[in-house]
Design an enzyme around this catalytic site. Structure first.
Site, PDB file in Angstrom:
ATOM      1  N   LYS A 119      16.107   9.483  -7.323  1.00 13.34           N
ATOM      2  CA  LYS A 119      16.748  10.042  -6.118  1.00 13.34           C
ATOM      3  C   LYS A 119      17.798   9.068  -5.611  1.00 13.34           C
ATOM      4  O   LYS A 119      17.761   7.861  -5.921  1.00 13.34           O
ATOM      5  CB  LYS A 119      15.727  10.317  -5.007  1.00 13.34           C
ATOM      6  CG  LYS A 119      14.909   9.097  -4.514  1.00 13.34           C
ATOM      7  CD  LYS A 119      15.560   8.200  -3.495  1.00 13.34           C
ATOM      8  CE  LYS A 119      14.641   7.041  -3.076  1.00 13.34           C
ATOM      9  NZ  LYS A 119      15.308   5.958  -2.380  1.00 13.34           N
ATOM     10  N   ASP A 141       8.116   7.895   0.083  1.00 18.97           N
ATOM     11  CA  ASP A 141       9.073   8.694  -0.680  1.00 18.97           C
ATOM     12  C   ASP A 141       8.417   9.696  -1.626  1.00 18.97           C
ATOM     13  O   ASP A 141       9.116  10.459  -2.289  1.00 18.97           O
ATOM     14  CB  ASP A 141       9.978   7.778  -1.519  1.00 18.97           C
ATOM     15  CG  ASP A 141      11.058   7.129  -0.671  1.00 18.97           C
ATOM     16  OD1 ASP A 141      11.162   7.456   0.517  1.00 18.97           O
ATOM     17  OD2 ASP A 141      11.810   6.296  -1.226  1.00 18.97           O
TER      18      ASP A 141
HETATM   19  C1  SUD Z   1      13.378   3.188   2.988  1.00 22.48           C
HETATM   20  C2  SUD Z   1      13.226   3.786   1.598  1.00 22.48           C
HETATM   21  C3  SUD Z   1      14.189   4.982   1.511  1.00 22.48           C
HETATM   22  O1  SUD Z   1      14.023   5.784   0.428  1.00 22.48           O
HETATM   23  O2  SUD Z   1      13.578   2.768   0.676  1.00 22.48           O
HETATM   24  P1  SUD Z   1      13.500   2.627  -0.935  1.00 22.48           P
HETATM   25  O3  SUD Z   1      12.115   2.115  -1.267  1.00 22.48           O
HETATM   26  O4  SUD Z   1      13.778   3.942  -1.552  1.00 22.48           O
HETATM   27  O5  SUD Z   1      14.521   1.600  -1.277  1.00 22.48           O
HETATM   28  C4  SUD Z   1      11.777   4.243   1.402  1.00 22.48           C
HETATM   29  O6  SUD Z   1      11.424   5.245   2.330  1.00 22.48           O
HETATM   30  C5  SUD Z   1      10.747   3.147   1.453  1.00 22.48           C
HETATM   31  O7  SUD Z   1       9.580   3.743   0.945  1.00 22.48           O
HETATM   32  P2  SUD Z   1       8.549   2.939   0.062  1.00 22.48           P
HETATM   33  O8  SUD Z   1       9.266   2.152  -1.002  1.00 22.48           O
HETATM   34  O9  SUD Z   1       7.482   3.911  -0.368  1.00 22.48           O
HETATM   35  O10 SUD Z   1       8.051   1.906   1.126  1.00 22.48           O
HETATM   36  P3  SUD Z   1       6.575   1.444   1.423  1.00 22.48           P
HETATM   37  O11 SUD Z   1       5.998   0.856   0.188  1.00 22.48           O
HETATM   38  O12 SUD Z   1       5.860   2.556   2.119  1.00 22.48           O
HETATM   39  O13 SUD Z   1       6.897   0.262   2.494  1.00 22.48           O
HETATM   40  C6  SUD Z   1       7.158  -1.079   2.180  1.00 22.48           C
HETATM   41  C7  SUD Z   1       7.358  -1.837   3.489  1.00 22.48           C
HETATM   42  O14 SUD Z   1       8.648  -1.525   4.034  1.00 22.48           O
HETATM   43  C8  SUD Z   1       8.577  -1.355   5.450  1.00 22.48           C
HETATM   44  N1  SUD Z   1       8.962   0.027   5.815  1.00 22.48           N
HETATM   45  C9  SUD Z   1       9.011   1.004   4.874  1.00 22.48           C
HETATM   46  C10 SUD Z   1       9.423   2.289   5.205  1.00 22.48           C
HETATM   47  C11 SUD Z   1       9.738   2.538   6.560  1.00 22.48           C
HETATM   48  N2  SUD Z   1      10.110   3.759   6.952  1.00 22.48           N
HETATM   49  N3  SUD Z   1       9.673   1.563   7.476  1.00 22.48           N
HETATM   50  C12 SUD Z   1       9.295   0.299   7.120  1.00 22.48           C
HETATM   51  O15 SUD Z   1       9.253  -0.592   7.972  1.00 22.48           O
HETATM   52  C13 SUD Z   1       7.148  -1.680   5.852  1.00 22.48           C
HETATM   53  O16 SUD Z   1       7.113  -3.041   6.178  1.00 22.48           O
HETATM   54  C14 SUD Z   1       6.362  -1.452   4.571  1.00 22.48           C
HETATM   55  O17 SUD Z   1       5.236  -2.278   4.504  1.00 22.48           O
END
Ligand code: SUD
Ligand code: ADP
Length: 291
Positions: free
Chosen positions: A19, A144
């Site tokens: 994505k 995600d």
């Molecule tokens: C922000 C995004 C956009 O797509 O970044 P990418 O991972 O795709 O780069 C995602 O929602 C990321 O989702 P995901 O990769 O599942 O994150 P998680 O493992 O749930 O979170 C990792 C850490 O990032 C922070 N976190 C994550 C998502 C959010 N909305 N707020 C946060 O503050 C938190 O500290 C959490 O402990």
């Protein structure tokens, strides 16, 4: 025909598409530490591939090792075990992964693998689970995962779980992959992160608005990302996806994207893929149901 990582006896082979976050605004900080977002997700016609075969002894075994991720922590195994537990099935599965997406790239490889596992095993185990229930389980694995379970390009709010499907143009994207792992948690804990972007309406986005609020923090912390943005911006307006490390620009056709890709140095790998409003996974599952 199967790919090198997936053997011929796999009964079901499914894609796990990448994505892009076409924009990402951070609206605020919640009490549980997570951030309130607004983001626009579109799928790419490029991704990992997973193969599945039924086991009747209840064992879940991922045959492919993923660098730095122990077997039991892999989102594929975690997704499979949770689905198994919550559906009370006695069945298990052998699973193989053809990993093509860069890890920690902001293009959702791990989350997409988890969603493909949920939908693939629900099909193989003949579970009567609704999409809502699968998306709910997906959210417990990562913010995600639900958008990949639903398979429709979407405007997302909350931590990414409140999804409004949208119809976007489907341009070609050049995605550059800076050779660095960006830690999502580190980006979200940076004091300089902008956390007060006012909420916007989905319509203004479809008219082309928005930016990625994580970009300036990621550029500051990771010179590889900063350099990739400078380089690609010479050819096309370029933006970070998610918390990076990947950056992308869009083109009206594949040739134009390929031309720029050929001009990038070997130190900056890239790929070209088309945007998709319906994920490849869902298109494949619809074909299976029709057969
Ligand atoms: C922000 C995004 C956009 O797509 O970044 P990418 O991972 O795709 O780069 C995602 O929602 C990321 O989702 P995901 O990769 O599942 O994150 P998680 O493992 O749930 O979170 C990792 C850490 O990032 C922070 N976190 C994550 C998502 C959010 N909305 N707020 C946060 O503050 C938190 O500290 C959490 O402990
Ligand atoms: N099947 C998997 N594929 C990729 N990463 C996984 C997987 N299972 C667990 N992970 C972990 O999830 C982290 C984030 O992976 P990924 O989804 O590729 O990045 P991003 O969220 O930035 O798009 C990885 O660094 C890895 O530790």
């Amino acid at each position: 025909m199967t790919t090198h990582a997936i053997p011929d006896h796999a009964e079901l082979i499914l894609p796990a598409p990448a994505k892009l976050n076409l924009m990402l605004h951070i609206l605020g900080h919640r009490e549980d530490g997570y951030h309130e977002l607004q983001t626009l997700f579109q799928f790419l016609d490029h991704g990992d591939e997973l193969g599945f075969a039924l086991r009747d002894d209840g064992v879940i075994h991922l045959h492919t090792a993923v660098d730095g991720v122990p077997h039991d922590s892999n989102l594929i195994v975690r997704a499979a075990r949770q689905l198994q537990e919550q559906s009370d099935t006695r069945l298990g599965a052998d699973i193989w992964l053809d990993k093509r997406l860069p890890m920690g790239g902001g293009i959702g490889g791990g989350s997409s693998d988890a969603a493909t596992t949920l939908l693939g095993l629900a099909h193989l185990w003949q579970l009567d689970w609704s999409e809502d229930r699968l998306a709910g389980l997906g959210l417990s694995l990562g913010a995600d995962v639900p958008v990949f379970v639903r398979g429709r390009a979407a405007f997302a709010e909350g931590v990414g779980e409140k999804l409004t499907p949208v119809e976007l143009t489907e341009p070609w994207f050049l995605v550059a992959v800076p050779q660095v792992l960006v830690s999502t948690a580190e980006v979200f804990s940076d004091p300089e992160l902008t956390r007060d972007t006012p909420p916007i309406k989905v319509r203004s986005l479809l008219e082309g608005g928005g930016r990625n609020d994580c970009q300036s923090v990621v550029e500051k912390r990771y010179s590889e990302v900063r350099n990739a943005l400078i380089l690609l911006n010479k050819f096309v307006p370029t933006r970070l996806t998610g918390t990076g490390a990947c950056v992308f620009g869009s083109f009206p056709n594949r040739d134009d994207a390929d031309k720029v890709a050929r001009q990038l140095p070997a130190t900056l790998p890239s790929f070209v893929a088309q945007g998709a409003n319906v994920s490849m996974l869902h298109r494949r599952l619809q074909e299976l149901v029709r057969k």
